[in-house]
Scaffold this motif. Structure first.
Motif, short mmCIF file in Angstrom:
data_model
loop_
_atom_site.label_atom_id
_atom_site.label_comp_id
_atom_site.label_asym_id
_atom_site.label_seq_id
_atom_site.Cartn_x
_atom_site.Cartn_y
_atom_site.Cartn_z
N SER A 164 -6.30 91.05 12.31
CA SER A 164 -4.93 91.36 12.68
C SER A 164 -4.04 91.49 11.47
N GLY A 165 -4.63 91.50 10.27
CA GLY A 165 -3.84 91.51 9.05
C GLY A 165 -3.44 92.89 8.59
N GLY A 166 -3.33 93.84 9.47
CA GLY A 166 -2.82 95.14 9.09
C GLY A 166 -3.90 96.13 8.68
N SER A 167 -5.16 95.82 8.91
CA SER A 167 -6.20 96.75 8.48
C SER A 167 -6.14 98.05 9.27
N ALA A 168 -5.54 98.05 10.46
CA ALA A 168 -5.44 99.28 11.24
C ALA A 168 -4.57 100.30 10.52
N ALA A 169 -3.58 99.85 9.74
CA ALA A 169 -2.70 100.75 8.99
C ALA A 169 -3.38 101.27 7.73
N VAL A 170 -4.53 100.73 7.41
CA VAL A 170 -5.28 101.15 6.23
C VAL A 170 -6.16 102.33 6.60
N ARG A 183 -8.87 105.22 -11.35
CA ARG A 183 -8.16 104.10 -12.00
C ARG A 183 -7.79 103.03 -10.98
N GLY A 184 -7.46 103.42 -9.75
CA GLY A 184 -7.17 102.45 -8.69
C GLY A 184 -8.41 101.68 -8.29
N ILE A 185 -9.56 102.36 -8.22
CA ILE A 185 -10.84 101.67 -7.94
C ILE A 185 -11.10 100.65 -9.04
N GLU A 220 1.35 102.59 1.44
CA GLU A 220 1.98 103.08 0.21
C GLU A 220 1.01 103.90 -0.64
N GLY A 221 -0.24 104.02 -0.19
CA GLY A 221 -1.23 104.79 -0.94
C GLY A 221 -1.99 103.97 -1.97
N THR A 222 -1.77 102.66 -2.00
CA THR A 222 -2.47 101.78 -2.93
C THR A 222 -3.90 101.56 -2.43
N ILE A 223 -4.84 101.63 -3.34
CA ILE A 223 -6.24 101.38 -2.99
C ILE A 223 -6.43 99.89 -2.78
#
Length: 185
Positions: free
Chosen positions: A13-19, A30-32, A67-70
């Motif tokens: 329930s920690g927001g993974s659906a929005a991921v 670079r994000g990886i 926000e597009g953050t990996i």
């Protein structure tokens, strides 16, 4: 080539659906690296040079937040006609326990099925996580003819799969695990 994640394997329930999970692009490298690099200091994952990530970017999936953050990644590296390895499976502390590691792994396994692969290998400290996903401690051997062919590869992951002595420092404490895929799953 270690795979690491701490995840409850559920939907969370920690927001993974929005991921969102998508194929990686060169702009994601670079994000990886930012996500994975801290885990290399603890020995959970093996460090890689940026050039290695660029060379393998087509093998990666990334998970991005709103926000597009990996916040997660994982790779599927084909090793043989019926065999691939899950590599660099990692999730950010901010989404750990939300089911994101499960979602990334399932996406990688779906990709393996689409490629017609029958087995997926991983080298991991996270035995329970991979065990919940049908991976078993690897005891099988490779046909002698295939073994000789695989020995020709310079890829460290293949050396780890074959359990060669030269990679023992990389594999200490890790468990070699394998999953047989059901093509219909």
């Amino acid at each position: 080539m270690t795979a690491s994640t701490e995840d409850d394997g559920g939907s969370g329930s920690g927001g993974s659906a929005a991921v969102r999970i998508r194929p990686a692009r060169p702009a994601d490298v670079r994000g990886i690296n930012r996500l994975v690099e801290p885990m290399t200091h603890t020995g959970i994952l093996l460090g890689k040079d940026l050039v290695s990530y660029y060379e393998a970017v087509q093998e990666f999936l990334v998970a991005t937040d709103e926000e597009g953050t990996i916040v997660g990644c994982g790779a599927l590296h084909v090793m043989w006609e019926d065999l691939a390895e899950v590599r660099t499976l990692a999730v950010s502390d901010s989404v750990r326990g939300t089911g994101l590691g499960h979602r990334i792994l399932e996406s990688l396994l779906d990709r393996a099925r689409q490629l017609g692969l029958e087995r997926v290998f991983c080298l991991t400290f996270e035995v329970e996580f991979f065990g919940r996903h049908g991976f078993e401690v690897m005891e099988e051997t490779v046909d002698p003819e295939i073994y000789v062919e695989l020995l020709r590869s310079a890829d460290e992951g293949i050396a780890e799969f074959l359990d060669l002595a030269r990679v023992k420092p990389n594999t200490l404490g890790n468990t070699r695990m394998i999953k047989r895929l059901d093509a219909s799953a």
